[in-house]
Design an enzyme around this catalytic site. Structure first.
Site, PDB file in Angstrom:
ATOM      1  N   ARG A  24      -5.178   2.283   5.105  1.00  0.00           N
ATOM      2  CA  ARG A  24      -4.384   3.269   4.358  1.00  0.00           C
ATOM      3  C   ARG A  24      -4.918   4.692   4.538  1.00  0.00           C
ATOM      4  O   ARG A  24      -4.693   5.543   3.668  1.00  0.00           O
ATOM      5  CB  ARG A  24      -4.350   2.942   2.870  1.00  0.00           C
ATOM      6  CG  ARG A  24      -3.647   1.638   2.568  1.00  0.00           C
ATOM      7  CD  ARG A  24      -2.252   1.944   2.088  1.00  0.00           C
ATOM      8  NE  ARG A  24      -1.756   0.877   1.234  1.00  0.00           N
ATOM      9  CZ  ARG A  24      -0.630   0.925   0.579  1.00  0.00           C
ATOM     10  NH1 ARG A  24       0.132   2.001   0.651  1.00  0.00           N
ATOM     11  NH2 ARG A  24      -0.223  -0.070  -0.149  1.00  0.00           N
ATOM     12  N   ARG A  37       5.782  14.906   3.057  1.00  0.00           N
ATOM     13  CA  ARG A  37       6.574  14.060   2.162  1.00  0.00           C
ATOM     14  C   ARG A  37       7.412  14.873   1.166  1.00  0.00           C
ATOM     15  O   ARG A  37       8.340  14.355   0.560  1.00  0.00           O
ATOM     16  CB  ARG A  37       5.672  13.073   1.420  1.00  0.00           C
ATOM     17  CG  ARG A  37       5.314  11.817   2.219  1.00  0.00           C
ATOM     18  CD  ARG A  37       6.543  10.974   2.579  1.00  0.00           C
ATOM     19  NE  ARG A  37       7.331  10.642   1.412  1.00  0.00           N
ATOM     20  CZ  ARG A  37       7.006   9.711   0.517  1.00  0.00           C
ATOM     21  NH1 ARG A  37       5.929   8.985   0.688  1.00  0.00           N
ATOM     22  NH2 ARG A  37       7.768   9.492  -0.529  1.00  0.00           N
ATOM     23  N   ASP A  73       5.160   0.737   6.742  1.00  0.00           N
ATOM     24  CA  ASP A  73       5.016  -0.110   5.569  1.00  0.00           C
ATOM     25  C   ASP A  73       5.098  -1.559   6.028  1.00  0.00           C
ATOM     26  O   ASP A  73       5.698  -1.848   7.066  1.00  0.00           O
ATOM     27  CB  ASP A  73       6.126   0.183   4.559  1.00  0.00           C
ATOM     28  CG  ASP A  73       5.880  -0.548   3.251  1.00  0.00           C
ATOM     29  OD1 ASP A  73       4.988  -0.116   2.501  1.00  0.00           O
ATOM     30  OD2 ASP A  73       6.544  -1.573   2.989  1.00  0.00           O
ATOM     31  N   TYR A 147       7.334 -10.598  -1.544  1.00  0.00           N
ATOM     32  CA  TYR A 147       8.123  -9.447  -2.003  1.00  0.00           C
ATOM     33  C   TYR A 147       9.619  -9.760  -1.928  1.00  0.00           C
ATOM     34  O   TYR A 147      10.394  -9.369  -2.797  1.00  0.00           O
ATOM     35  CB  TYR A 147       7.826  -8.212  -1.143  1.00  0.00           C
ATOM     36  CG  TYR A 147       6.466  -7.577  -1.383  1.00  0.00           C
ATOM     37  CD1 TYR A 147       5.718  -7.844  -2.514  1.00  0.00           C
ATOM     38  CD2 TYR A 147       5.936  -6.669  -0.472  1.00  0.00           C
ATOM     39  CE1 TYR A 147       4.474  -7.245  -2.721  1.00  0.00           C
ATOM     40  CE2 TYR A 147       4.700  -6.062  -0.669  1.00  0.00           C
ATOM     41  CZ  TYR A 147       3.973  -6.361  -1.794  1.00  0.00           C
ATOM     42  OH  TYR A 147       2.753  -5.762  -1.997  1.00  0.00           O
TER      43      TYR A 147
END
Lengths: 336, 336
Positions: A24, A37, A73, A147
């Site tokens: 990360r 972002r 992701d 998920y």
């Protein structure tokens, strides 16, 4: 031409010093990432080759780490399969219509890997110094399936396990289509220029070793076997027994979180880890002590220095730079 | 008079069969509990002796398990200390003003244990058959302190660890006042009639074994030492190494979740566990197989049958009854 340092460690060749990168490291708390972002959503960045490459390279520029890791992701390869996924701030991936039946699985279709991601890999590999590695990345099949079934991150994965136990055929059909999609995805990343692939099964520690073997391992093995490059296999929250099962499933490098001894993986593998990311929120003396303990534990092993899980959002980027230097300097000295 | 079966197992005496109870058996999914909760909040039930006793006894009446466990929340003993705690459905305990500084800790005061809880224990002990045990209950100091610092349940306990590392004196002051409060709480439960105390440190698996020893173990040891009765010590998500540290800290019985082998605790302790609660969402054949595997693993140990964590809300109560009978019948047969 000599392969990147991290690749040589993954092959367990003798090396000049320990390579370091941080799970990360791209995105999250870096100000230069936050600036991007403000103008683009997560999947816009990940889906635009120039932006994705830029964000992937930011931590290499800033910290001089030994590897770039693809900004993506774990749900990225699922996006085209016919499922709506949103990344909700502070929650994680949210799935509009969770998988609940065999019919839901049968509606999923495999797709070609997203060209934008492969283009981003090409850009990064060209811009990256040859001694640094580009790590491609894929979510583990349990975590992604979890998920998709839960609809969002879960503590106990109760719905997911209920599906496994009650409708094993549905579960296996779901994992089969995910393994097919992910195998293409990782193979394409290597073809596009990735030097290493990390398979990251964040939540696999929710499973007993037996359930892991029955419901997950065959699919992880298939994905890892599709990679024509060194692989890193990592699951969070593993016990000793589960870690051995993960290692048996595959991976030239086995990642270890901060709960287990770094030397837990079998001797015929390199190891990656395993500083508790929360330690980086403390004073430097504690960070240095803990980092040197990690290096000491790894002294007889082929070792890639890393945290035991992803960088926490509250981490000061300056600490990551300082830690990178510490590892790089100390492990050169130790070899002189 | 012979002590309750579960107490004799905790003392590692030879017994006629394996006792069984389920963590979180009281409350949650039982219809007779839900009927009461339609009229009263969680803390109203826990704070009204007759209601608390009734809910504590419901699973004994329904499943004929070998122990009642006090209906309480791990935040119950904190309620009077000067902190506002709310139990939010689907979230867990939410703290209005989380602990962030030494001044916040200094404002906390220890209080006498809530009389209503002690009265409830008295009622349950009088109504319970003498061969059944009444298990008192206390949250572990890491988990409770973690909730107080984070303000709510957390995945990584980053704020909590940051406080530990940056302000160890504040952390130790917080754990000291909690250990004092909890020591009085468990001692009072035993004086009121509890036969056994379970110390339940749900989130302690977030810690490395070293951090556990430094920041948590002394306080858990103090709470366990305040109990003049057998104790059960349980932390979720432990690795082998952390489990050994938990056992060293104390507990006549060491609880094991479903990720570790049930025989992991040292030989001089009884063991409790360790069926994955999610298995109970599957078909009966799988539940029976898994339960018999647990009994088989425990055949040479003093063993209290239980799940590896609390009953999941989606569990069919009928399955718990059937599982109770299975364990009680099979372990009698095995001894004939």
């Amino acid at each position: 031409m000599t392969a990147p340092l991290l690749v040589r460690v993954a092959r367990r060749e003798p090396v000049e010093r320990t390579p370091v990168w941080f799970m990360r490291q791209a995105g999250r708390s870096l100000p230069e990432y936050r600036a991007i972002r403000q103008r683009h959503s997560f999947f816009e960045v990940a889906g635009t080759p120039e932006l994705c490459a830029q964000v992937t390279l930011q931590p290499v520029v800033r910290h001089d780490v030994d590897a770039a890791v693809l900004f993506a992701d774990i749900m990225s390869p699922v996006l085209g399969m016919g499922i709506g996924v949103e990344l909700v701030e502070g929650v994680g991936p949210v799935v509009a219509q969770p998988i609940a039946s065999r019919a839901d699985v049968d509606r999923l279709s495999t797709t070609e890997p997203q060209q934008e991601i492969l283009d981003a890999i090409g850009i990064v590999r060209r811009e990256l110094a040859p001694e640094k590695a580009l790590i491609g990345f894929c979510g583990g099949p349990f975590t992604v399936a979890g998920y998709l079934v839960e609809g969002k991150p879960s503590r106990d994965f109760a719905k997911t396990k209920a599906l496994m136990y009650r409708e094993p055929d549905t579960w296996h059909a779901l994992l089969d289509v995910l393994a097919e999609q992910f195998s293409r995805y990782v193979a394409a990343q290597v073809a596009a220029g990735a030097d290493v692939i990390q398979l990251f099964d964040s939540w696999v520690g929710a499973l007993s070793p037996r359930d892991y073997e029955e419901f997950v391992a065959p699919y992880s093995a298939r994905i890892l076997a599709a990679v024509d490059a060194p692989t890193i296999h990592f699951g969070t929250g593993a016990t000793e027994e589960l870690l051995q099962a993960i290692a048996r499933t595959g991976g030239d490098v086995v990642g270890v979180d901060w709960r287990l001894p770094l030397t837990s993986p079998p001797d015929d593998r390199a190891v990656q880890g395993n500083l508790d990311p929360a330690v980086l929120l403390g004073p430097w003396e504690r960070i240095e002590d803990a980092a040197l303990d990690v290096l000491d534990a790894a002294r007889d092993r082929s070792h890639i220095f890393n945290l035991g899980q992803g960088v926490l959002p509250a981490t000061d980027p300056g600490v990551l730079t300082q830690l990178t230097q510490l590892v790089q300097e100390r492990t050169v000295e130790a070899r002189v």
